[in-house]
Design a protein around this motif. Structure first.
Motif, PDB file in Angstrom:
ATOM      1  N   THR A 331      28.796 -14.186 -25.917  1.00  0.00           N
ATOM      2  CA  THR A 331      29.475 -15.468 -25.785  1.00  0.00           C
ATOM      3  C   THR A 331      28.467 -16.605 -25.916  1.00  0.00           C
ATOM      4  O   THR A 331      27.308 -16.466 -25.528  1.00  0.00           O
ATOM      5  N   GLY A 332      28.916 -17.707 -26.488  1.00  0.00           N
ATOM      6  CA  GLY A 332      28.033 -18.856 -26.674  1.00  0.00           C
ATOM      7  C   GLY A 332      27.848 -19.652 -25.400  1.00  0.00           C
ATOM      8  O   GLY A 332      28.393 -19.316 -24.331  1.00  0.00           O
ATOM      9  N   ASN A 333      27.064 -20.714 -25.513  1.00  0.00           N
ATOM     10  CA  ASN A 333      26.748 -21.544 -24.344  1.00  0.00           C
ATOM     11  C   ASN A 333      27.925 -22.434 -23.974  1.00  0.00           C
ATOM     12  O   ASN A 333      28.547 -23.066 -24.827  1.00  0.00           O
ATOM     13  N   ASP A 468      46.293 -15.028 -19.742  1.00  0.00           N
ATOM     14  CA  ASP A 468      45.658 -16.232 -20.295  1.00  0.00           C
ATOM     15  C   ASP A 468      45.354 -16.042 -21.775  1.00  0.00           C
ATOM     16  O   ASP A 468      45.195 -14.918 -22.270  1.00  0.00           O
ATOM     17  N   LEU A 469      45.251 -17.153 -22.483  1.00  0.00           N
ATOM     18  CA  LEU A 469      44.835 -17.158 -23.875  1.00  0.00           C
ATOM     19  C   LEU A 469      43.409 -17.686 -23.971  1.00  0.00           C
ATOM     20  O   LEU A 469      43.076 -18.701 -23.364  1.00  0.00           O
ATOM     21  N   LEU A 470      42.573 -16.984 -24.714  1.00  0.00           N
ATOM     22  CA  LEU A 470      41.178 -17.383 -24.920  1.00  0.00           C
ATOM     23  C   LEU A 470      40.941 -17.550 -26.410  1.00  0.00           C
ATOM     24  O   LEU A 470      41.193 -16.629 -27.199  1.00  0.00           O
ATOM     25  N   THR A 471      40.451 -18.720 -26.805  1.00  0.00           N
ATOM     26  CA  THR A 471      40.130 -18.994 -28.206  1.00  0.00           C
ATOM     27  C   THR A 471      38.622 -18.912 -28.392  1.00  0.00           C
ATOM     28  O   THR A 471      37.866 -19.614 -27.722  1.00  0.00           O
ATOM     29  N   ILE A 472      38.202 -18.021 -29.286  1.00  0.00           N
ATOM     30  CA  ILE A 472      36.782 -17.875 -29.624  1.00  0.00           C
ATOM     31  C   ILE A 472      36.549 -18.626 -30.920  1.00  0.00           C
ATOM     32  O   ILE A 472      37.203 -18.360 -31.929  1.00  0.00           O
ATOM     33  N   SER A 473      35.596 -19.550 -30.897  1.00  0.00           N
ATOM     34  CA  SER A 473      35.376 -20.435 -32.044  1.00  0.00           C
ATOM     35  C   SER A 473      33.959 -20.311 -32.564  1.00  0.00           C
ATOM     36  O   SER A 473      33.032 -19.988 -31.819  1.00  0.00           O
ATOM     37  N   ARG A 474      33.804 -20.552 -33.881  1.00  0.00           N
ATOM     38  CA  ARG A 474      32.462 -20.621 -34.469  1.00  0.00           C
ATOM     39  C   ARG A 474      31.762 -21.924 -34.106  1.00  0.00           C
ATOM     40  O   ARG A 474      30.554 -21.968 -33.963  1.00  0.00           O
ATOM     41  N   ASP A 475      32.538 -23.005 -33.975  1.00  0.00           N
ATOM     42  CA  ASP A 475      31.989 -24.361 -33.856  1.00  0.00           C
ATOM     43  C   ASP A 475      31.531 -24.620 -32.433  1.00  0.00           C
ATOM     44  O   ASP A 475      32.326 -24.603 -31.499  1.00  0.00           O
ATOM     45  N   ALA A 490      44.855 -21.873 -21.063  1.00  0.00           N
ATOM     46  CA  ALA A 490      44.168 -21.777 -22.349  1.00  0.00           C
ATOM     47  C   ALA A 490      42.700 -22.145 -22.167  1.00  0.00           C
ATOM     48  O   ALA A 490      42.371 -23.154 -21.547  1.00  0.00           O
ATOM     49  N   HIS A 491      41.818 -21.311 -22.693  1.00  0.00           N
ATOM     50  CA  HIS A 491      40.379 -21.521 -22.556  1.00  0.00           C
ATOM     51  C   HIS A 491      39.725 -21.391 -23.921  1.00  0.00           C
ATOM     52  O   HIS A 491      40.267 -20.767 -24.840  1.00  0.00           O
ATOM     53  N   ARG A 492      38.543 -21.969 -24.031  1.00  0.00           N
ATOM     54  CA  ARG A 492      37.789 -21.890 -25.284  1.00  0.00           C
ATOM     55  C   ARG A 492      36.351 -21.463 -24.984  1.00  0.00           C
ATOM     56  O   ARG A 492      35.788 -21.818 -23.945  1.00  0.00           O
ATOM     57  N   ILE A 493      35.796 -20.698 -25.907  1.00  0.00           N
ATOM     58  CA  ILE A 493      34.397 -20.312 -25.832  1.00  0.00           C
ATOM     59  C   ILE A 493      33.912 -20.076 -27.255  1.00  0.00           C
ATOM     60  O   ILE A 493      34.718 -19.867 -28.173  1.00  0.00           O
ATOM     61  N   THR A 494      32.623 -20.122 -27.463  1.00  0.00           N
ATOM     62  CA  THR A 494      32.075 -19.940 -28.805  1.00  0.00           C
ATOM     63  C   THR A 494      31.356 -18.599 -28.915  1.00  0.00           C
ATOM     64  O   THR A 494      31.007 -17.973 -27.923  1.00  0.00           O
ATOM     65  N   CYS A 495      31.136 -18.174 -30.172  1.00  0.00           N
ATOM     66  CA  CYS A 495      30.327 -16.992 -30.478  1.00  0.00           C
ATOM     67  C   CYS A 495      29.488 -17.327 -31.705  1.00  0.00           C
ATOM     68  O   CYS A 495      30.044 -17.679 -32.758  1.00  0.00           O
ATOM     69  N   PRO A 496      28.168 -17.253 -31.608  1.00  0.00           N
ATOM     70  CA  PRO A 496      27.314 -17.674 -32.729  1.00  0.00           C
ATOM     71  C   PRO A 496      27.282 -16.692 -33.893  1.00  0.00           C
ATOM     72  O   PRO A 496      26.757 -17.017 -34.949  1.00  0.00           O
ATOM     73  N   SER A 497      27.827 -15.474 -33.739  1.00  0.00           N
ATOM     74  CA  SER A 497      27.749 -14.463 -34.794  1.00  0.00           C
ATOM     75  C   SER A 497      28.937 -14.588 -35.739  1.00  0.00           C
ATOM     76  O   SER A 497      30.098 -14.447 -35.321  1.00  0.00           O
TER      77      SER A 497
END
Length: 743
Positions: A331-333, A468-475, A490-497
């Protein structure tokens, strides 16, 4: 076998056919002495289709029989010549015709026929009902030798250090592909062999068993039969192979301490002081692990300096393993929280304070508190003079971040490496931030004021609940501010890969933080993935930055070594004793590592392959054979965290046993890792299951502990369990008293 005939026997050659427990042996005797046997003077016509013809030759002078050749039919059912290691193809071969000149020597040749590979199981099945245990062992023995020949080209590529180990690994794999349950039961009933405990010396053990049975036979074919299967190579005996693993373990992991049988490895980070590392080594650890997924070369250098200083002071050798981060999905920062720390005393059910909070006070350059202390909070002060005037019993007043008036009472003083530190007690909940002023309480005297500095930011997290819904984003610009928990589901998190977004499909399961959170992918695009949470704690589970992401059913292709790994490898090669390769999936990952090590001319660096994926487990034999091509010392780590998530919790126990067996056959040291004594490391009390888990880990060469508040106590406990004196345990058992009425 149905029928076998000899064609074109020249003068001076006699042949006879014998049957031993329904297994045919054809004996060919050459009567002319002192002649070199270069080629068999006959052809073999076999009416039943077979896979392998084996020739055994015995010199009448030294009474030793040797396997000289095999005939293996190719795809066109033509005889394919294959000589054993005892001779060359030119000196002994099978003919498919009746022509050819020959010279004879005082040699007796025995040809035996058996079906192998796909047909070997049927052969063993037939022997169950027709033959004796001896016949079954001979069939298995022949199967192992043929498997070795079929893999001869692969074995030739192995470094001489691993040649015998690679051969034994091939024998292990050949044995495991057979259905030998009945044979195993028969051997157990006779007390002759336990096929589950001979992994380190399979062929040598089968040979010994055959020799014992031959010796017990009342009617042998001849007096020389008891050494029919004698192995010429003295390095391939039970005694020699039994020492291989111990030798490789010492070369890779270092010498064991007095009375120890297993190494103990401990993961440390930048927070570990020199005193804590000293206590870890003193408690029994002999290897320190550094995770290159965290920190940078300057931090690693400082950790290594502390380790070497402690090792030299204790006069105790200590190896250093550095794990490359590998292509792990994380998971991203998240957006960091405020720089504030909560000080909270322990309270009972009615809200009354039963134990005040323990707070460590020291200058910012003094470092962390001593390892034997476990304060609830650490506060750094900017004024050395203010600290030098403090004494036990002094009271410090301050206003916390809410404007509440609070006090700290100095109760203990400690001299640390670069100054003085204090333990203070706080009986009420307080929130302290950078810039908080501390005033020393006194009567009509104005004392100097000091400020709290370098309060770390609150580690952000997302609390996920089922549904819950979790959105994984590149940005990364889409980071969610989680400093205060949102009311939305609804939550958001990033993934750098980027490979995550290119490979997943709707309907596939996804796991976070080593399986603590599970979800189902509802939708996927090149920039976002929407996940519905299906498993979390009753009150929700926290998901933080840098936690693992696993997609067990997705076919994601990763590069073997990332760009970061290649940069870190430069540092590791010059500072560590071993390098850990994370997420090894196939032999190509190992070949890539060898290429990089050869490019840097690194030959003395040990290589530890971390098995933590399904593909890595399934291809482990190929991975080991590829690693054996290099002279670098080799080890395997069972990384049970990702392995359980990738392959399923219910399979983990069997998989770790299989990895241990494969590595035992290859004489490769194994490191038992992940969640060992985790409750003891974190909370100071182990569970009963953790104790028995450690007892099972005795089969491994090394057991690894992760870092935690009670890691020193955990090392000491682990050392006692691993190296408990079984003789003393037996002495402690009381003898069973005999009933007096029996006499």
């Amino acid at each position: 076998m149905n029928e076998m005939t000899i064609c074109s026997l020249p003068a001076g050659v006699s042949a006879r056919r014998n049957s031993l427990n329904n297994v045919d042996f054809l004996e060919i005797s050459f009567s002319k002495p002192r002649r070199k046997c270069t080629r068999l003077p006959c052809g073999l016509n076999i009416k039943q289709a077979v896979h392998v013809v084996r020739l055994l030759a015995t010199s009448r002078r030294d009474l030793r029989r040797r396997t000289f050749a095999y005939a293996v039919p190719n795809e066109n059912d033509e005889a394919k010549k294959a000589a054993s290691h005892d001779c060359n193809l030119d000196s002994m071969a099978l003919h498919s015709d009746n022509n050819g000149s020959s010279k004879y020597s005082d040699v007796e040749v025995v040809a035996s026929i058996s079906c192998l590979e796909d047909a070997i199981s049927q052969t063993v099945e037939n022997l169950k009902s027709q033959g004796s245990i001896l016949d079954k062992l001979k069939a298995v023995h022949l199967h192992l030798l043929a498997s070795e020949r079929w893999n001869a080209s692969r074995l030739k590529l192995c470094h001489r250090r691993y040649s015998d180990s690679a051969r034994n690994l091939i024998h292990y794999l050949a044995l495991r592909c057979l259905d030998f349950e009945q044979l195993k039961e028969d051997l157990s009933c006779t007390g002759l062999l336990n096929l589950e405990s001979i992994n380190s010396y399979i062929l040598a053990s089968l040979t010994a068993g055959i020799q014992l049975l031959e010796n017990q036979k009342s009617s042998s074919l001849n007096t020389e039969a008891n050494i029919l299967y004698q192995e010429e190579n003295g390095n391939f005996t039970i005694q020699a192979l039994g020492k291989k693993l111990a030798t490789n373990k010492e070369l890779l992991l270092g010498p064991l301490r007095h009375n120890q049988t297993n190494h103990i490895m401990v993961t440390v980070g930048q927070e570990a002081s020199e005193g804590e590392i000293t206590d870890i080594l003193k408690a029994g650890a002999s290897i320190i692990r550094i995770n290159c997924a965290h920190g940078n070369p300057s931090i690693w250098s400082e950790i290594i300096r502390r380790v070497k200083t402690s090792s030299q002071m204790l006069e105790t050798p200590c190896q250093i393993l550095m794990d490359l981060a590998g292509p792990k999905l994380r998971t991203g920062n998240l957006k960091p929280g405020p720089c504030i720390i909560k000080i909270s005393p322990q309270k009972n059910a009615t809200g009354n304070v039963i134990f005040p909070s323990q707070v460590w006070l020291s200058h910012k350059d003094a470092g962390p508190p001593p390892s034997h202390l476990s304060p609830d909070a650490v506060l750094f002060i900017d004024d050395k003079k203010f600290l030098s005037e403090l004494q036990v019993g002094h009271i410090l007043k301050f206003y916390d971040a809410r404007g509440k008036k609070r006090m700290l009472k100095i109760c203990r003083q400690f001299h640390v490496f670069s100054g003085t530190g204090f333990v203070a007690e706080c009986s009420r909940t307080a929130y302290v931030q950078s810039g908080t002023e501390l005033h020393r309480k006194g009567k009509k005297i104005r004392f100097p004021v000091a400020q709290v500095v370098d309060v770390p930011a609150v580690e952000p997290f997302i609390r996920l609940r089922v549904g819950d819904l979790l959105t994984i984003s590149r940005d990364s610009s889409c980071e969610q501010d989680e400093s205060s928990e949102p009311t939305s589901s609804a939550h958001r998190i990033t993934c750098p890969s980027s490979c995550l977004f290119d490979s997943v499909k709707p309907g596939e399961p996804i796991a976070f933080d080593d399986g603590k959170i599970w979800g189902l992918i509802q939708g996927a695009s090149i920039s976002e993935i929407v996940v519905s949470i299906t498993h979390a704690g009753p009150r929700g589970t926290k998901l933080r930055s840098g936690k693992s992401i696993n997609i067990p059913k997705s076919n994601i292709h990763f590069e073997g070594l990332t760009t970061k790994d290649l940069m870190d490898l430069e540092f590791v090669a010059s500072h560590a004793d071993m390098v850990g390769i994370s997420f090894v999936r196939d032999s190509r990952d190992v070949a890539m590592l060898h290429k990089e090590l050869e490019k840097r001319k690194v030959q003395n660096l040990g290589v530890v392959l971390k098995i933590e994926t399904k593909s890595g487990f399934e291809r482990l034999p190929h991975i080991l054979l590829e690693a054996m091509k290099s002279s670098n010392l080799l080890g395997v780590m069972i990384a049970r965290g990702d392995l359980a998530v990738e392959c399923g919790w219910e399979r983990l126990a069997d998989m770790q046993e299989e990895i241990l067996s494969i590595c035992d056959a290859a004489h490769v040291p194994v490191i038992w890792a992940t969640q060992v004594l985790e409750s003891l490391v974190k909370f100071g009390v182990p569970t009963r299951a953790e104790i028995t888990d450690v007892a099972s880990a005795r089969r491994a060469s090394c057991v690894m502990l992760n870092k935690g508040k009670h890691v020193v106590e955990a090392v000491s406990t682990l050392d006692k369990i691993l190296h408990i004196n079984t003789a003393q345990m037996q002495a402690d058992l009381k003898p069973l008293p005999l009933s007096s009425h029996l006499f």
